[in-house]
Design a protein around this motif. Sequence first.
Motif, PDB file in Angstrom:
ATOM      1  N   THR A  91       0.862  -1.187   0.000  1.00 23.91           N
ATOM      2  CA  THR A  91       0.000   0.000   0.000  1.00 23.91           C
ATOM      3  C   THR A  91       0.895   1.232   0.000  1.00 23.91           C
ATOM      4  OG1 THR A  91      -0.093  -0.005   2.430  1.00 23.91           O
ATOM      5  CG2 THR A  91      -1.885  -1.121   1.264  1.00 23.91           C
ATOM      6  N   CYS A  92       0.300   2.385  -0.372  1.00 21.44           N
ATOM      7  CA  CYS A  92       1.117   3.585  -0.549  1.00 21.44           C
ATOM      8  C   CYS A  92       1.526   4.224   0.768  1.00 21.44           C
ATOM      9  CB  CYS A  92       0.399   4.593  -1.448  1.00 21.44           C
ATOM     10  SG  CYS A  92      -0.902   5.555  -0.615  1.00 21.44           S
ATOM     11  N   GLY A  93       0.709   4.028   1.819  1.00 22.43           N
ATOM     12  CA  GLY A  93       1.051   4.610   3.113  1.00 22.43           C
ATOM     13  C   GLY A  93       0.760   6.097   3.219  1.00 22.43           C
ATOM     14  N   GLU A  94       0.290   6.718   2.138  1.00 19.28           N
ATOM     15  CA  GLU A  94       0.149   8.176   2.128  1.00 19.28           C
ATOM     16  C   GLU A  94      -1.266   8.669   1.849  1.00 19.28           C
ATOM     17  OE1 GLU A  94       2.969   9.277  -0.836  1.00 19.28           O
ATOM     18  OE2 GLU A  94       4.685   8.748   0.433  1.00 19.28           O
ATOM     19  N   CYS A  95      -2.094   7.856   1.219  1.00 18.39           N
ATOM     20  CA  CYS A  95      -3.422   8.344   0.827  1.00 18.39           C
ATOM     21  C   CYS A  95      -4.331   8.440   2.059  1.00 18.39           C
ATOM     22  CB  CYS A  95      -4.032   7.427  -0.236  1.00 18.39           C
ATOM     23  SG  CYS A  95      -4.562   5.820   0.357  1.00 18.39           S
ATOM     24  N   TYR A  97      -6.986   6.878   2.824  1.00 22.92           N
ATOM     25  CA  TYR A  97      -7.348   5.568   3.377  1.00 22.92           C
ATOM     26  C   TYR A  97      -6.207   5.012   4.219  1.00 22.92           C
ATOM     27  CZ  TYR A  97     -11.447   5.520   0.323  1.00 22.92           C
ATOM     28  OH  TYR A  97     -12.633   5.808  -0.283  1.00 22.92           O
ATOM     29  N   CYS A  98      -5.001   5.076   3.667  1.00 22.16           N
ATOM     30  CA  CYS A  98      -3.855   4.534   4.407  1.00 22.16           C
ATOM     31  C   CYS A  98      -3.656   5.271   5.727  1.00 22.16           C
ATOM     32  CB  CYS A  98      -2.579   4.630   3.567  1.00 22.16           C
ATOM     33  SG  CYS A  98      -2.444   3.349   2.301  1.00 22.16           S
ATOM     34  N   ARG A  99      -3.906   6.594   5.720  1.00 20.96           N
ATOM     35  CA  ARG A  99      -3.637   7.387   6.916  1.00 20.96           C
ATOM     36  C   ARG A  99      -4.770   7.301   7.935  1.00 20.96           C
ATOM     37  NH1 ARG A  99      -3.533  12.425   5.720  1.00 20.96           N
ATOM     38  NH2 ARG A  99      -3.681  12.368   3.456  1.00 20.96           N
ATOM     39  N   GLU A 103      -6.046   0.849   5.126  1.00 17.09           N
ATOM     40  CA  GLU A 103      -5.154   0.566   4.005  1.00 17.09           C
ATOM     41  C   GLU A 103      -5.721  -0.517   3.088  1.00 17.09           C
ATOM     42  OE1 GLU A 103      -1.361  -0.867   5.250  1.00 17.09           O
ATOM     43  OE2 GLU A 103      -2.178  -2.522   6.412  1.00 17.09           O
ATOM     44  N   CYS A 106      -6.748   1.267   0.060  1.00 13.51           N
ATOM     45  CA  CYS A 106      -5.761   2.116  -0.623  1.00 13.51           C
ATOM     46  C   CYS A 106      -5.960   2.063  -2.135  1.00 13.51           C
ATOM     47  CB  CYS A 106      -4.346   1.646  -0.278  1.00 13.51           C
ATOM     48  SG  CYS A 106      -3.047   2.504  -1.218  1.00 13.51           S
ATOM     49  N   ALA A 109      -3.193   0.187  -3.853  1.00 10.25           N
ATOM     50  CA  ALA A 109      -2.818  -1.108  -3.273  1.00 10.25           C
ATOM     51  C   ALA A 109      -2.455  -2.105  -4.372  1.00 10.25           C
ATOM     52  CB  ALA A 109      -3.972  -1.647  -2.433  1.00 10.25           C
ATOM     53  N   THR A 280      -6.373  -5.361   6.441  1.00 11.44           N
ATOM     54  CA  THR A 280      -5.284  -4.478   6.861  1.00 11.44           C
ATOM     55  C   THR A 280      -4.251  -5.339   7.588  1.00 11.44           C
ATOM     56  OG1 THR A 280      -6.233  -4.021   9.030  1.00 11.44           O
ATOM     57  CG2 THR A 280      -6.928  -2.581   7.221  1.00 11.44           C
TER      58      THR A 280
END
Length: 328
Positions: A91-95, A97-99, A103, A106, A109, A280
């Motif tokens: 996963t990107c870790g930044e969007c 959803y991730c934040r 995730e 994402c 993803a 997740t």
Amino acid sequence: MRAMMLDRAHEPLRLEAASAVPRPGPQEVLIRVHACGVCRTDLHILDGELAHPKLPLVPGHEIVGTVVEAGPQVTTLAAGARIGVPWLGWTCGECAYCRSGRENLCAQARFTGYDIDGGYAEYTVAHERFCFPLPPEYGDVAAAPLLCAGLIGYRALRLAGEAPRLGLYGFGAAAHIAVQVARHRGQEVYAFTKPGDAAGQDFARGLGAVWAGGSDRTPPTPLDAALIFAPVGALVPAALAATAKGGVVVCAGIHMSDIPSFPYRLLWEERMVRSVANLTRQDGEEFLAIAAKVPVRTATVPFPLEDANDALARLRAGRIEGAAVLVP
Ligand SMILES: [Zn+2]
Ligand SMILES: [Zn+2]
């Protein structure tokens, strides 16, 4: 190495006997695969119902293996570690959803055995952040079904809430684990199989279901929640009809046939229908800890790697009690 490859949808997998062993990227590990579960999602990919896999593709997203080599930037895993690799591959870790702890949703993803080559092979690679340590109580084959069937079932259970009386529609790999976790949580489980599947109903009762019957039957008491694991849209109105006021119906599969129209009175009185998508990493960590504590026992049918097409055919026909697992 040997790998089972999907060249295009609607074709059997092809054994590639001398496929190149993949190289781990900077944050990836190279894994020797000891076991890989066969999931209903793999059939949806083969059937073109999940229409955008990488091709050619090595399917498989319930991977149990040992790290044999770590990429130069890997910090948490070393050669010799036994790990599990699930469907969520990156996963990107930044969007947004991730934040926000979601995730699983994402937008960028990437999924194991779909966007990334998976575990129907002797070796695979995975990103170090998307590998789980596995409870030592489980052997390699026994652990494989925990990684998707177990995890998705756990997420579905969690989203269904406390639900003292829980229905499970489709009693395959996911339900045979979910029933054990639900009983551990003190829930009463009602199992629904294909009409006439007496063996499946016996299997469900043997794992602690208080009642088992065909999906065309009405349970002896209304359900507080129902989880649908079979990819059959007609089960949605059937499950709603079996559910008490305020109950929730959770669709746990990644693909389902169309849901037929149904009268509003089935949804009325604050019943809900929702889906569960992916997982997740928190789901994975929580579930693996609970599985060892219950302890969840998995029923598995092992197949040699090159018999993957046979395993998939038996899964399609409903002729697997528990979960099919490929052993390279
Ligand atoms: Zn993201
Ligand atoms: Zn799966």
